[in-house]
Design an enzyme around this catalytic site. Structure first.
Site, PDB file in Angstrom:
ATOM      1  N   ARG A  15      11.466  -8.032 -12.910  1.00  0.00           N
ATOM      2  CA  ARG A  15      12.122  -7.207 -13.938  1.00  0.00           C
ATOM      3  C   ARG A  15      13.510  -6.726 -13.526  1.00  0.00           C
ATOM      4  NH1 ARG A  15       6.767  -3.540 -14.340  1.00  0.00           N
ATOM      5  NH2 ARG A  15       6.535  -4.451 -12.271  1.00  0.00           N
ATOM      6  N   ASP A 102       9.009  -0.030  -3.406  1.00  0.00           N
ATOM      7  CA  ASP A 102       9.918   0.258  -4.528  1.00  0.00           C
ATOM      8  C   ASP A 102       9.822   1.704  -4.996  1.00  0.00           C
ATOM      9  OD1 ASP A 102       7.444   0.205  -5.762  1.00  0.00           O
ATOM     10  OD2 ASP A 102       8.030  -1.175  -7.369  1.00  0.00           O
ATOM     11  N   ASN A 376      59.418   8.446  12.883  1.00  0.00           N
ATOM     12  CA  ASN A 376      59.642   8.501  11.437  1.00  0.00           C
ATOM     13  C   ASN A 376      59.837   7.080  10.918  1.00  0.00           C
ATOM     14  OD1 ASN A 376      60.343  10.540   9.112  1.00  0.00           O
ATOM     15  ND2 ASN A 376      61.663   8.746   8.919  1.00  0.00           N
TER      16      ASN A 376
HETATM   17  C1  UD1 Z   1       1.769  -0.570  -9.011  1.00  0.00           C
HETATM   18  C2  UD1 Z   1       0.333  -0.070  -9.219  1.00  0.00           C
HETATM   19  C3  UD1 Z   1       0.341   1.000 -10.313  1.00  0.00           C
HETATM   20  C4  UD1 Z   1       1.273   2.118  -9.936  1.00  0.00           C
HETATM   21  C5  UD1 Z   1       2.667   1.585  -9.641  1.00  0.00           C
HETATM   22  C6  UD1 Z   1       3.523   2.686  -9.047  1.00  0.00           C
HETATM   23  C7  UD1 Z   1      -1.171  -1.952  -8.731  1.00  0.00           C
HETATM   24  C8  UD1 Z   1      -2.051  -2.983  -9.329  1.00  0.00           C
HETATM   25  N1  UD1 Z   1      -0.544  -1.172  -9.593  1.00  0.00           N
HETATM   26  O1  UD1 Z   1       2.157  -1.215 -10.220  1.00  0.00           O
HETATM   27  O2  UD1 Z   1      -0.967   1.513 -10.487  1.00  0.00           O
HETATM   28  O3  UD1 Z   1       1.350   3.072 -10.992  1.00  0.00           O
HETATM   29  O4  UD1 Z   1       2.606   0.524  -8.659  1.00  0.00           O
HETATM   30  O5  UD1 Z   1       4.851   2.306  -8.901  1.00  0.00           O
HETATM   31  O6  UD1 Z   1      -1.081  -1.835  -7.534  1.00  0.00           O
HETATM   32  N2  UD1 Z   1       3.746  -6.447  -4.003  1.00  0.00           N
HETATM   33  C9  UD1 Z   1       3.477  -7.313  -2.978  1.00  0.00           C
HETATM   34  N3  UD1 Z   1       2.716  -8.405  -3.223  1.00  0.00           N
HETATM   35  C10 UD1 Z   1       2.194  -8.674  -4.439  1.00  0.00           C
HETATM   36  C11 UD1 Z   1       2.464  -7.773  -5.503  1.00  0.00           C
HETATM   37  C12 UD1 Z   1       3.242  -6.662  -5.242  1.00  0.00           C
HETATM   38  O7  UD1 Z   1       3.925  -7.117  -1.846  1.00  0.00           O
HETATM   39  O8  UD1 Z   1       1.494  -9.692  -4.566  1.00  0.00           O
HETATM   40  C13 UD1 Z   1       4.576  -5.256  -3.735  1.00  0.00           C
HETATM   41  C14 UD1 Z   1       5.876  -5.268  -4.510  1.00  0.00           C
HETATM   42  O9  UD1 Z   1       6.905  -5.878  -3.760  1.00  0.00           O
HETATM   43  C15 UD1 Z   1       6.142  -3.787  -4.736  1.00  0.00           C
HETATM   44  C16 UD1 Z   1       4.751  -3.155  -4.713  1.00  0.00           C
HETATM   45  O10 UD1 Z   1       3.879  -4.122  -4.128  1.00  0.00           O
HETATM   46  O11 UD1 Z   1       6.905  -3.225  -3.691  1.00  0.00           O
HETATM   47  C17 UD1 Z   1       4.261  -2.780  -6.098  1.00  0.00           C
HETATM   48  O12 UD1 Z   1       4.220  -3.932  -6.919  1.00  0.00           O
HETATM   49  P1  UD1 Z   1       4.657  -3.877  -8.441  1.00  0.00           P
HETATM   50  O13 UD1 Z   1       4.523  -5.237  -8.996  1.00  0.00           O
HETATM   51  O14 UD1 Z   1       5.951  -3.197  -8.592  1.00  0.00           O
HETATM   52  O15 UD1 Z   1       3.483  -2.952  -9.037  1.00  0.00           O
HETATM   53  P2  UD1 Z   1       3.501  -2.096 -10.364  1.00  0.00           P
HETATM   54  O16 UD1 Z   1       3.293  -3.007 -11.529  1.00  0.00           O
HETATM   55  O17 UD1 Z   1       4.679  -1.223 -10.401  1.00  0.00           O
HETATM   56 CA    CA Z   2       6.435  -0.988  -9.087  1.00  0.00          CA
END
Ligand code: UD1
Ligand code: CA
Length: 459
Positions: A15, A102, A376
């Protein structure tokens, strides 16, 4: 019992619409991942494991030796990501903080409080939650009639009723370490996104009759998860407010804090004044009583006590005390200005040192030069330091007087107290105490102008 930590940083951040991995986008001058790392460091984890995947090498470079890394080659979800740390952690006694890379605004104090809460309540899992005005996009905390946490449901899986819940999952948790890795064996991809959700372990624990709790942040701002550039700008704004407030409480005057941009590692002494649109970046230090006026930009530089910088740019340089610079001057990298130097409007200085009390007031370029004290430099002087291939040095001795519009062709040395005549092109070294003239004599023809058509006598 020991603390461990897992930072999730393998995702691409679709995103964000960026070639740069999401967690490397910056807030107040350092990446989101470094913000998270710094907060996590506050709990003194015995082991810290960062899960990397998308552009793993780039992400690893940012944290270097400060953490262990595990690779998640395919991003199958946050639960799968945590499981990547199994080999490093699963056998250890203690509690493990899991945090997403993040969420740059969560503070070390909150993480410490979360751990304390988890330990004192003897929980198997504790979720860091917050109350959101607009919970859209976050996982929701589902509680039963007696207010116990039952499970977390993701936005895309939430029923209409669950979507009304305003308590959100910040994506930060503390788990009993061994139980975490056991529970992760039981999660599946049976959900709207077809991912292994870390959040599913909460429901698993609850169903097994384990003690699950939530620690609610007082300030929703801390919980911000950055998924797109809108949230990135919000994170920047909140961080800016925090940074500026800290400086104000430490005695720095801000004319307009909303429009003053200071990176997290910048140091500013008391009684400094910052006008609007000042930007201080990187490892900058500002000593007391300095005044930085409108639009001044300072990058990785030191500004000495009482110096006044007027609407100018300074990069990777050292500026002494009681120096005046600008308006509209540019101090480029590797410059050192001693105390009481004056650099006036439209002057550029690059890779040069300028001695105490020396002045270059107007329209000058000083490059690859070392200029002594009490010199200067007249208006329009330039050092000719580049012949298209190499850079050459100019030396100007103490007390020298460089006439206006002198062209100093390097390599060149002008001795102490020497003079150069205005308008000179100086190609040869000038000895101490000498006067150098490098210009042709003027020829004046009396009455000659009357022969030209512009003159009244021709009309
Ligand atoms: C996640 C949570 C959600 C919470 C939100 C808070 C889950 C299923 N959901 O959603 O409940 O409200 O964070 O910000 O956990 N990442 C990996 N490997 C993966 C997927 C993600 O390392 O396979 C890391 C991403 O780089 C990121 C973090 O995990 O730093 C969160 O992933 P993201 O996809 O942003 O989760 P959200 O949809 O925001
Ligand atoms: Ca997130």
């Amino acid at each position: 019992m020991s603390n461990y930590a897992i930072i999730l940083a393998a995702g691409k951040g679709t995103r964000m619409k960026s070639d740069l991995p999401k967690v490397l986008h910056q807030v107040a001058g350092i990446s989101m991942l470094e913000h998270v790392f710094r907060s996590v460091s506050a709990i003194n984890p015995e082991k810290m494991v960062t899960v990397v995947g998308h552009q793993a090498e780039l992400v690893q470079q940012v944290l270097g030796e400060q953490t262990e890394f595990v690779l998640q080659t395919e991003q199958l979800g946050t639960g799968h990501a945590v499981l990547m740390a199994e080999e490093q952690l699963a056998a250890l006694e203690g509690q493990t903080l899991v945090i997403a890379g993040d969420t740059p605004l969560i503070t070390g104090e909150s993480l410490t409080a979360l751990i304390d809460f988890h330990v004192s309540h003897k929980n198997v899992a504790t979720i860091l939650t917050a109350q959101a005005d607009n919970p859209f996009g976050y996982g929701r905390i589902v509680r039963n009639q007696i207010d116990e946490v039952v499970k977390i449901v993701e936005q895309k899986d939430a029923s209409d009723f669950e979507q009304q819940i305003k308590e959100i999952n910040t994506g930060t948790y503390v788990f009993d370490n061994k139980r975490l890795f056991e529970a992760l064996k039981n999660i599946n991809t049976d959900n709207a996104q077809g991912e292994y959700y870390l959040t599913d372990v909460i429901g698993i624990f609850k169903e097994a009759g384990e003690k699950v709790g939530a620690y609610k942040l007082r300030d929703f701002n801390e919980s911000l998860g950055v998924n797109d550039r809108l949230a990135l700008a919000t994170a920047e704004k909140v961080m800016r407010q925090r940074i500026n407030q800290t400086h104000m409480l430490n005695g720095v005057t801000f004319i307009n804090p909303e429009a003053t941009y200071i990176d997290i590692d910048v140091e500013i002494a008391a009684d400094v004044t910052l006008e609007a649109n000042v930007v201080l970046k990187g490892q900058t230090k500002i000593a007391s009583e300095a005044i930085l006026t409108n639009g001044t930009v300072v990058v990785d530089s030191v500004i000495g006590q009482g110096s006044v910088i007027t609407s100018s740019m300074i990069e990777q340089s050292q500026v002494g005390a009681d120096v005046t610079i600008g308006p509209y001057a540019h101090i480029r990298p590797d410059s050192v200005l001693a105390n009481k130097v004056h650099i006036g409007n439209f002057v550029e200085v690059k890779s040069s040192s300028i001695g105490e009390n020396s002045k270059a007031g107007h329209l000058t370029y000083i490059g690859n030069a070392d200029v002594g004290s009490d010199v200067n430099i007249g208006a329009g002087t330039i050092t000719v330091n580049y012949d298209g291939q190499g850079k050459y040095a100019t030396h100007v001795g103490k007390g020298a007087f460089i006439g206006s519009h002198s062209t100093l062709i390097a390599p060149l040395s002008v001795g102490d107290y020497a003079l150069t005549a205005a308008g000179s092109v100086i190609t040869d070294d000038v000895a101490t105490d000498a006067l150098a003239l490098g210009r042709s004599r003027q020829v004046t023809k009396e009455g000659y102008a009357t022969k030209f058509p512009h003159h009244p006598q021709q009309k």
